[in-house]
Design a protein around this motif. Structure first.
Motif, PDB file in Angstrom:
ATOM      1  N   THR A  73       8.922   1.488   7.336  1.00 31.41           N
ATOM      2  CA  THR A  73      10.370   1.267   7.449  1.00 31.41           C
ATOM      3  C   THR A  73      10.987   0.946   6.095  1.00 31.41           C
ATOM      4  O   THR A  73      12.196   1.116   5.911  1.00 31.41           O
ATOM      5  N   GLU A  74      10.187   0.480   5.153  1.00 30.21           N
ATOM      6  CA  GLU A  74      10.670   0.174   3.808  1.00 30.21           C
ATOM      7  C   GLU A  74      10.079   1.144   2.776  1.00 30.21           C
ATOM      8  O   GLU A  74      10.105   0.873   1.581  1.00 30.21           O
ATOM      9  N   ASN A  75       9.526   2.273   3.281  1.00 31.49           N
ATOM     10  CA  ASN A  75       8.955   3.295   2.405  1.00 31.49           C
ATOM     11  C   ASN A  75       7.846   2.703   1.520  1.00 31.49           C
ATOM     12  O   ASN A  75       7.749   3.004   0.333  1.00 31.49           O
ATOM     13  N   GLN A  76       7.005   1.867   2.133  1.00 36.26           N
ATOM     14  CA  GLN A  76       5.882   1.256   1.421  1.00 36.26           C
ATOM     15  C   GLN A  76       4.589   1.533   2.186  1.00 36.26           C
ATOM     16  O   GLN A  76       4.597   2.085   3.287  1.00 36.26           O
ATOM     17  N   ARG A  77       3.446   1.126   1.583  1.00 32.77           N
ATOM     18  CA  ARG A  77       2.153   1.419   2.198  1.00 32.77           C
ATOM     19  C   ARG A  77       1.068   0.491   1.647  1.00 32.77           C
ATOM     20  O   ARG A  77       1.265  -0.171   0.618  1.00 32.77           O
ATOM     21  N   LEU A  78      -0.077   0.484   2.350  1.00 33.50           N
ATOM     22  CA  LEU A  78      -1.299  -0.109   1.818  1.00 33.50           C
ATOM     23  C   LEU A  78      -1.908   0.913   0.861  1.00 33.50           C
ATOM     24  O   LEU A  78      -2.354   1.972   1.285  1.00 33.50           O
ATOM     25  N   ALA A  79      -1.924   0.588  -0.416  1.00 31.25           N
ATOM     26  CA  ALA A  79      -2.296   1.586  -1.413  1.00 31.25           C
ATOM     27  C   ALA A  79      -3.762   1.998  -1.325  1.00 31.25           C
ATOM     28  O   ALA A  79      -4.125   3.103  -1.736  1.00 31.25           O
ATOM     29  N   LEU A 167      -1.294  -9.794   1.147  1.00 37.45           N
ATOM     30  CA  LEU A 167      -1.581  -8.554   0.443  1.00 37.45           C
ATOM     31  C   LEU A 167      -0.405  -8.091  -0.414  1.00 37.45           C
ATOM     32  O   LEU A 167       0.761  -8.271  -0.039  1.00 37.45           O
ATOM     33  N   LYS A 168      -0.733  -7.484  -1.531  1.00 41.01           N
ATOM     34  CA  LYS A 168       0.258  -6.756  -2.296  1.00 41.01           C
ATOM     35  C   LYS A 168       0.329  -5.341  -1.741  1.00 41.01           C
ATOM     36  O   LYS A 168      -0.704  -4.713  -1.484  1.00 41.01           O
ATOM     37  N   VAL A 169       1.539  -4.831  -1.546  1.00 41.02           N
ATOM     38  CA  VAL A 169       1.734  -3.459  -1.075  1.00 41.02           C
ATOM     39  C   VAL A 169       2.445  -2.672  -2.169  1.00 41.02           C
ATOM     40  O   VAL A 169       2.945  -3.249  -3.139  1.00 41.02           O
ATOM     41  N   LEU A 170       2.490  -1.361  -2.012  1.00 38.73           N
ATOM     42  CA  LEU A 170       3.105  -0.506  -3.025  1.00 38.73           C
ATOM     43  C   LEU A 170       4.047   0.501  -2.377  1.00 38.73           C
ATOM     44  O   LEU A 170       3.928   0.801  -1.180  1.00 38.73           O
ATOM     45  N   PRO A 171       4.985   1.045  -3.159  1.00 38.02           N
ATOM     46  CA  PRO A 171       5.874   2.078  -2.621  1.00 38.02           C
ATOM     47  C   PRO A 171       5.104   3.310  -2.177  1.00 38.02           C
ATOM     48  O   PRO A 171       4.074   3.668  -2.763  1.00 38.02           O
TER      49      PRO A 171
END
Length: 372
Positions: A73-79, A167-171
């Motif tokens: 929903t925020e255009n992010q993912r688990l890298a 966790l840190k997530v990424l675009p």
């Protein structure tokens, strides 16, 4: 057993345990250590999500699919794109984020982005005495003493039972494409993947399927950048074999899900092993394995091998600078060969000391990682 739904109940149950406990998240790995079942799939929910800070805090039993939907929903993912083991192992259930962290499960993008543990900011867990411990935070920082965050990643529930992870997530990338190089052979595949990974074109996946004799190279990013890099990689790799490209993002994603989840081995007979090796050693090791099926990822640094049931693949591989993990087998083979590579004596002593410190009664997943 009814899944535990809060941390306090979990801590009380562990403190009062008089017998070994078998820790289970979503039940997708097909691992059944000796002991009373302790299911944490009831510990669910997102406690904090700050898209602007690229930070997510979730209960350990939260399904990975729920997090994927939220991040989208925020255009992010688990890298680190964790593997889904269900098709390979023929299991059911739902992969949980706690299970992913406990196994340090990391997919093809590991060669570019890093492993699960590299995105782990903090953890809450219950140790073997029933004490709740929190370590880390919501930002990357240096600490002294035990780096408990990194220790918990890949400990497979033998040091403590995770209740919450940060966790840190990424675009999410705008698009992706895959370049395929066929007709390389195994040694040529390693050369082609090494050339791609050594280029400045930001490769996020490099795999080889010997059954198709095809190398797969993935690039991701903005559309114009992907198109440019795809052309440059085509020119770089056309001397290694016949080059074709898949520019449709969904088709490319499907290809990489197939590699990530080792789908070529799904529904096939035999045991499945996972070997972490030096890429340049992969051709020689693969020759010694005499496997019924192979799939290479991480530029040749990860070998998936399918062999007849009961095969001692470590014995076949001989000495090499890496380790071999038994991922799929019957219980008898796992009991005989062990899931994890035996550690050298000095390292085994350190591991045993850590387990004794975190789990002094030896009740968590006994026998899974070098302790009976």
């Amino acid at each position: 057993m009814t899944p535990i739904e809060n941390e306090a109940d979990l801590a009380g149950m562990i403190a009062g345990a008089r017998e070994p406990l078998a820790i289970r998240g979503g039940g997708t790995r097909g691992i059944d250590p000796a002991g009373n079942l302790l299911a944490i799939s009831g510990l669910t929910g997102v406690d904090l999500y700050e898209p602007g800070a690229l930070t997510l805090v979730a209960a350990a039993g939260t399904p990975v699919a729920d997090l994927d939907r939220l991040l989208a929903t925020e255009n992010q993912r688990l890298a680190f794109e964790p593997m889904d083991h269900r098709r390979l192992l023929g299991t059911t259930g739902e992969p949980t984020i706690g299970g992913v962290v406990a196994g340090n499960i990391s997919g093809p993008r590991r060669i570019q982005a890093g492993a699960c543990r590299d995105f782990l900011l903090g953890v809450r867990y219950v140790d073997g005495t029933g004490t709740v411990i929190k370590n880390g935070g919501r930002v990357m920082k240096n600490v002294t003493g035990y780096d408990l965050v990194k220790l918990m990643a890949g400990s497979w529930g033998t040091l403590g039972v995770l209740t919450q992870v940060s966790l840190k997530v990424l675009p999410r990338a705008q698009t992706q494409a895959t370049l395929e190089v066929s007709g390389t052979g195994l040694t040529g595949a390693i050369r082609a993947m090494s050339a791609a990974l050594g280029s400045p074109y930001e490769v996020s996946g490099a795999a080889y399927d010997p059954s198709e004799d095809t190398v797969f190279i993935r690039i991701e990013g903005f559309a114009d950048s992907v198109a440019y890099r795809l052309g440059r990689l085509n020119a770089l790799l056309n001397s290694h074999g016949t080059v074709t490209t898949t520019e449709d993002a969904q088709t490319s994603a499907t290809q990489w899900n197939r590699i990530r989840d080792v789908e070529p081995f799904a529904g096939t007979p035999g045991d499945v092993w996972r070997l972490s090796v030096k890429p340049s050693d992969a051709p020689g090791i693969c020759d010694r394995l005499d496997a019924d099926g192979l799939l290479l990822d991480w530029g040749g640094g990860l070998i998936w091998a399918r062999v007849p049931s009961g095969t001692d693949l470590r014995g076949r591989a001989g000495g090499f600078g890496g380790h071999a993990t038994l991922v799929r087998s019957d219980a008898e083979t796992r009991a005989t060969l062990g899931m994890f590579q035996p550690e050298p004596a000095p390292l085994a002593a350190i591991s045993a000391g850590l387990r004794a410190r975190f789990d002094p009664r030896g009740i968590f997943n006994p026998g899974l990682m070098g302790r009976t």
